[in-house]
Write a protein that holds these residues in place. Structure first.
Motif, PDB file in Angstrom:
ATOM      1  N   LEU A  48       5.348   4.473  -3.705  1.00 30.10           N
ATOM      2  CA  LEU A  48       4.611   3.382  -3.082  1.00 30.10           C
ATOM      3  C   LEU A  48       3.638   3.866  -2.013  1.00 30.10           C
ATOM      4  CD1 LEU A  48       7.363   0.630  -2.847  1.00 30.10           C
ATOM      5  CD2 LEU A  48       5.459   0.773  -4.457  1.00 30.10           C
ATOM      6  N   VAL A  49       3.814   5.093  -1.535  1.00 29.44           N
ATOM      7  CA  VAL A  49       2.825   5.661  -0.621  1.00 29.44           C
ATOM      8  C   VAL A  49       1.470   5.725  -1.317  1.00 29.44           C
ATOM      9  CG1 VAL A  49       2.126   7.785   0.569  1.00 29.44           C
ATOM     10  CG2 VAL A  49       4.469   6.936   0.793  1.00 29.44           C
ATOM     11  N   GLU A  50       1.475   6.013  -2.615  1.00 29.98           N
ATOM     12  CA  GLU A  50       0.223   6.048  -3.374  1.00 29.98           C
ATOM     13  C   GLU A  50      -0.440   4.673  -3.397  1.00 29.98           C
ATOM     14  OE1 GLU A  50       1.255   7.569  -7.198  1.00 29.98           O
ATOM     15  OE2 GLU A  50       1.954   9.511  -6.427  1.00 29.98           O
ATOM     16  N   LEU A  51       0.356   3.613  -3.464  1.00 32.53           N
ATOM     17  CA  LEU A  51      -0.196   2.259  -3.409  1.00 32.53           C
ATOM     18  C   LEU A  51      -0.720   1.948  -2.015  1.00 32.53           C
ATOM     19  CD1 LEU A  51      -0.680  -0.502  -4.731  1.00 32.53           C
ATOM     20  CD2 LEU A  51       1.668  -1.126  -4.093  1.00 32.53           C
ATOM     21  N   ARG A  52      -0.018   2.410  -1.013  1.00 37.14           N
ATOM     22  CA  ARG A  52      -0.503   2.226   0.363  1.00 37.14           C
ATOM     23  C   ARG A  52      -1.885   2.852   0.530  1.00 37.14           C
ATOM     24  NH1 ARG A  52       0.996   5.695   5.611  1.00 37.14           N
ATOM     25  NH2 ARG A  52       0.060   4.350   7.192  1.00 37.14           N
ATOM     26  N   TYR A  53      -2.032   4.083   0.052  1.00 38.86           N
ATOM     27  CA  TYR A  53      -3.336   4.739   0.156  1.00 38.86           C
ATOM     28  C   TYR A  53      -4.385   4.007  -0.675  1.00 38.86           C
ATOM     29  CZ  TYR A  53      -0.786   8.708   2.219  1.00 38.86           C
ATOM     30  OH  TYR A  53      -0.007   9.512   3.021  1.00 38.86           O
ATOM     31  N   GLY A  54      -3.977   3.476  -1.821  1.00 38.24           N
ATOM     32  CA  GLY A  54      -4.910   2.714  -2.646  1.00 38.24           C
ATOM     33  C   GLY A  54      -5.428   1.492  -1.919  1.00 38.24           C
ATOM     34  N   ARG A  55      -4.560   0.817  -1.194  1.00 33.53           N
ATOM     35  CA  ARG A  55      -4.994  -0.358  -0.445  1.00 33.53           C
ATOM     36  C   ARG A  55      -5.860   0.040   0.744  1.00 33.53           C
ATOM     37  NH1 ARG A  55       0.242  -4.540  -0.561  1.00 33.53           N
ATOM     38  NH2 ARG A  55       0.181  -4.859  -2.836  1.00 33.53           N
ATOM     39  N   MET A  56      -5.526   1.140   1.392  1.00 32.41           N
ATOM     40  CA  MET A  56      -6.335   1.602   2.518  1.00 32.41           C
ATOM     41  C   MET A  56      -7.714   2.058   2.065  1.00 32.41           C
ATOM     42  SD  MET A  56      -3.420   3.772   4.628  1.00 32.41           S
ATOM     43  CE  MET A  56      -4.614   4.527   5.735  1.00 32.41           C
ATOM     44  N   LEU A  57      -7.834   2.463   0.813  1.00 34.65           N
ATOM     45  CA  LEU A  57      -9.076   3.015   0.286  1.00 34.65           C
ATOM     46  C   LEU A  57     -10.113   1.941  -0.042  1.00 34.65           C
ATOM     47  CD1 LEU A  57     -10.108   5.889  -0.388  1.00 34.65           C
ATOM     48  CD2 LEU A  57      -9.226   5.569  -2.708  1.00 34.65           C
ATOM     49  N   VAL A  58      -9.716   0.675   0.006  1.00 38.39           N
ATOM     50  CA  VAL A  58     -10.611  -0.419  -0.400  1.00 38.39           C
ATOM     51  C   VAL A  58     -11.836  -0.510   0.501  1.00 38.39           C
ATOM     52  CG1 VAL A  58     -10.804  -2.941  -0.580  1.00 38.39           C
ATOM     53  CG2 VAL A  58      -8.792  -1.761  -1.505  1.00 38.39           C
ATOM     54  N   SER A  59     -11.665  -0.360   1.805  1.00 39.62           N
ATOM     55  CA  SER A  59     -12.779  -0.527   2.744  1.00 39.62           C
ATOM     56  C   SER A  59     -12.410   0.071   4.093  1.00 39.62           C
ATOM     57  CB  SER A  59     -13.103  -2.019   2.930  1.00 39.62           C
ATOM     58  OG  SER A  59     -12.059  -2.669   3.654  1.00 39.62           O
ATOM     59  N   PRO A  60     -13.388   0.266   4.978  1.00 37.49           N
ATOM     60  CA  PRO A  60     -13.058   0.731   6.332  1.00 37.49           C
ATOM     61  C   PRO A  60     -12.110  -0.227   7.062  1.00 37.49           C
ATOM     62  CG  PRO A  60     -15.391   1.028   5.914  1.00 37.49           C
ATOM     63  CD  PRO A  60     -14.852   0.232   4.752  1.00 37.49           C
ATOM     64  N   PHE A  61     -12.189  -1.520   6.738  1.00 33.86           N
ATOM     65  CA  PHE A  61     -11.329  -2.492   7.399  1.00 33.86           C
ATOM     66  C   PHE A  61      -9.882  -2.369   6.929  1.00 33.86           C
ATOM     67  CE2 PHE A  61      -9.741  -7.024   7.673  1.00 33.86           C
ATOM     68  CZ  PHE A  61      -9.466  -6.961   9.031  1.00 33.86           C
ATOM     69  N   THR A  62      -9.642  -2.242   5.624  1.00 33.36           N
ATOM     70  CA  THR A  62      -8.263  -2.067   5.157  1.00 33.36           C
ATOM     71  C   THR A  62      -7.710  -0.721   5.611  1.00 33.36           C
ATOM     72  OG1 THR A  62      -8.976  -1.167   3.011  1.00 33.36           O
ATOM     73  CG2 THR A  62      -8.602  -3.553   3.138  1.00 33.36           C
ATOM     74  N   PHE A  63      -8.577   0.271   5.734  1.00 33.01           N
ATOM     75  CA  PHE A  63      -8.161   1.565   6.285  1.00 33.01           C
ATOM     76  C   PHE A  63      -7.686   1.393   7.725  1.00 33.01           C
ATOM     77  CE2 PHE A  63      -9.366   5.292   8.859  1.00 33.01           C
ATOM     78  CZ  PHE A  63      -8.587   6.272   8.255  1.00 33.01           C
ATOM     79  N   TYR A  64      -8.441   0.638   8.513  1.00 32.50           N
ATOM     80  CA  TYR A  64      -8.090   0.388   9.910  1.00 32.50           C
ATOM     81  C   TYR A  64      -6.756  -0.342  10.007  1.00 32.50           C
ATOM     82  CZ  TYR A  64      -8.641  -1.232  14.755  1.00 32.50           C
ATOM     83  OH  TYR A  64      -8.448  -1.486  16.096  1.00 32.50           O
ATOM     84  N   ARG A  65      -6.577  -1.352   9.164  1.00 35.97           N
ATOM     85  CA  ARG A  65      -5.333  -2.124   9.162  1.00 35.97           C
ATOM     86  C   ARG A  65      -4.135  -1.268   8.756  1.00 35.97           C
ATOM     87  NH1 ARG A  65      -5.625  -7.194   5.372  1.00 35.97           N
ATOM     88  NH2 ARG A  65      -3.423  -7.200   5.991  1.00 35.97           N
ATOM     89  N   GLY A  66      -4.378  -0.320   7.862  1.00 32.17           N
ATOM     90  CA  GLY A  66      -3.279   0.375   7.220  1.00 32.17           C
ATOM     91  C   GLY A  66      -2.648   1.499   7.994  1.00 32.17           C
ATOM     92  N   ASN A  67      -3.216   1.862   9.142  1.00 30.47           N
ATOM     93  CA  ASN A  67      -2.656   3.024   9.838  1.00 30.47           C
ATOM     94  C   ASN A  67      -2.753   2.853  11.345  1.00 30.47           C
ATOM     95  OD1 ASN A  67      -1.369   5.550   9.803  1.00 30.47           O
ATOM     96  ND2 ASN A  67      -3.312   6.569  10.210  1.00 30.47           N
ATOM     97  N   ALA A  68      -1.816   2.109  11.906  1.00 30.41           N
ATOM     98  CA  ALA A  68      -1.794   1.882  13.352  1.00 30.41           C
ATOM     99  C   ALA A  68      -1.512   3.168  14.126  1.00 30.41           C
ATOM    100  CB  ALA A  68      -0.744   0.826  13.688  1.00 30.41           C
ATOM    101  N   LEU A  69      -0.832   4.121  13.486  1.00 30.51           N
ATOM    102  CA  LEU A  69      -0.481   5.362  14.172  1.00 30.51           C
ATOM    103  C   LEU A  69      -1.720   6.112  14.651  1.00 30.51           C
ATOM    104  CD1 LEU A  69       1.658   7.508  14.966  1.00 30.51           C
ATOM    105  CD2 LEU A  69       1.340   8.507  12.705  1.00 30.51           C
TER     106      LEU A  69
END
Length: 469
Positions: A48-69
């Motif tokens: 599911l980490v691969e799916l997480r990266y897939g969702r983060m890859l959609v746009s700069p905004f989903t990337f921002y949302r996807g990694n609070a760390l």
């Protein structure tokens, strides 16, 4: 006894060590974002980490949302006035929304507390204002709207905190934002229509409405949750996406996992809620993928019914250590991460889910529990015009100020620090614009890592295609 004026002065005096104009600094941005992203994936379900990266890859905004760390790392290098108390920890604009109180009233507030942890209040405000800048640019609203919404966020927080500073402790504790309040504040027809649609949508998002969408009845009349890959799957079916050695998969059955959950969970509920829960019987449980940043963490949904077959969906979501934990010296009071999330939510919200509690699962993993979806509604940013987007910015900041005032009891000190001028507004506008540029650079490096195979990113369609008949 410390007077109101004394507390305001304490806030103003904090400007000497931390000038408001210094709040524009970006912090620790000399780092490899990909390494931090990889570290944030440790301990998650590998496939599911691969799916997480897939969702983060959609746009700069989903990337921002996807990694609070990543931003937490950066914020650790920024100045702050020195006041630490429980903050949201992942305060972007999609972590606000509507939810039902136990009395079935619809309120608006911060609604995601996975990362709640003691920290500087500035970190929440900076993540929020930057999220509006990132989203405005991603949605192509233009530079003028980008500046407008960022100023609206900080100015609204400033105004709301000043109001909180004059309220009594009980007044702050009981204060809330209703959707009726939002209608009264709406300035345009488009904004009024958006609020009304959200209210109507929330009223429909009940367990009964969810039942036919998520479940099916077999030939024996047994009700069960329907698999919908990669979003929903049963732990022990052939379609399971869990790693072979995952403790959820190696458990004897979903019933044994549920029994483990319930043993500790019941003790975290008030007596009347334990009695209500006892009137339901579990029918099925499955894994559910949620969000962007949470993808890969363990989340299960249990379907329960009462003696008239009316449903209750409970969500058991893994509570991992907060992304703030490694960057602040103050430790969370609760050692159990599920308890940390629940107590943080109860502290920062004016009302919380009827079944909110915490528990431990197989191998001692920490989880927190709440109802799934019940009258919860989030913003549909793609439908917002500039006025509605700005109105949403104001109400998010108002909700955050109320949450901070409630959690800290230090509204006067914060208000004294911010003051009445635009100094902090100007500094955080500069921060938001520059961090949006930084986010785009980090996104490009993330894209490059995915193209070169350092990270593997897959979409929902990719997972679904793996299991086509």
């Amino acid at each position: 006894m410390t007077t109101f004026k004394d507390r305001l002065k304490l806030g103003r005096d904090a400007r000497k060590a931390c000038p408001r104009s210094s709040q524009h600094e970006l912090g620790n941005i000399d780092r490899d974002p990909v390494s931090l992203i990889e570290s944030s994936s440790e301990g998650r379900v590998k496939s599911l980490v691969e799916l997480r990266y897939g969702r983060m890859l959609v746009s700069p905004f989903t990337f921002y949302r996807g990694n609070a760390l990543l931003q937490a790392h950066d914020l650790a290098g920024t100045p702050n006035m020195g006041m630490t108390f429980p903050i949201c920890g992942d305060c972007h604009l999609m972590n606000f929304g509507g939810f039902a109180t136990p009395e079935r009233n619809l309120l608006f507030s911060v609604n995601d507390f996975d990362e709640v942890h003691p920290g500087p209040w500035e970190w929440d405000l900076k993540r929020l204002v930057a999220s509006f800048a990132v989203a405005a640019r991603d949605l192509r609203h233009g530079p003028s709207v980008e500046e407008q919404v960022c100023r609206a966020v900080v100015a609204s927080y400033q105004k709301s905190m000043a109001i909180c500073a004059t309220q009594s402790a009980l007044g702050i504790w009981y204060d809330s934002i209703t959707y009726e309040d939002m209608l009264e504040q709406a300035k345009s027809k488009a904004t009024i229509e958006q609020v009304e649609r959200s209210m109507q949508k929330a009223e429909r998002r009940t367990h009964a409405e969810l039942l036919p969408k998520m479940t099916e009845v077999d030939e024996h009349g047994h009700l069960s949750i329907r698999d919908d890959l990669p979003e929903i799957f049963h732990l022990h079916h052939a379609t399971s996406l869990l790693d072979l050695g995952d403790d959820l998969k190696t458990a004897h059955s979903w019933q044994s996992i549920y029994d483990t959950f319930m043993r500790d969970y019941r003790t975290t509920l008030a007596g009347d809620r334990r009695e209500l829960l006892a009137r339901f019987e579990v029918q099925d449980m499955a894994f559910k993928v949620v969000g962007v940043g949470s993808v890969g963490s363990r989340c299960l949904v249990a379907l329960l019914t009462d003696n008239q077959q009316h449903p209750l969906f409970l969500q058991f979501k893994e509570a991992r250590p907060s992304v703030l934990a490694r960057y602040v010296k103050v430790k969370a009071k609760a050692r159990h991460n599920g308890q940390r999330v629940v107590e943080g939510q109860r502290l920062m919200q004016s009302a919380s889910d009827l079944f909110l509690g915490w528990t431990s699962g197989p191998n001692g993993r920490h989880f927190y529990v709440r109802q799934l979806r019940d009258m919860k509604v989030s913003a549909e940013l793609e439908t917002f015009d500039a006025e509605t987007f700005t109105a949403y910015a104001r109400v998010c900041a108002q909700a955050l100020a109320g949450a901070h005032a409630k959690a800290s009891g230090r509204a006067a000190e914060i208000s004294g620090y911010i003051g009445n001028s635009d100094t902090l507004v100007d500094a955080l506008l500069r921060y938001a614009k520059n961090y949006t540029d930084q986010n785009e650079q980090d996104f490009e490096r993330f894209q490059h890592a995915c193209r070169k195979g350092r990270l593997i990113a897959r979409s929902e369609a990719d997972f679904a295609a793996d299991h086509l008949p």
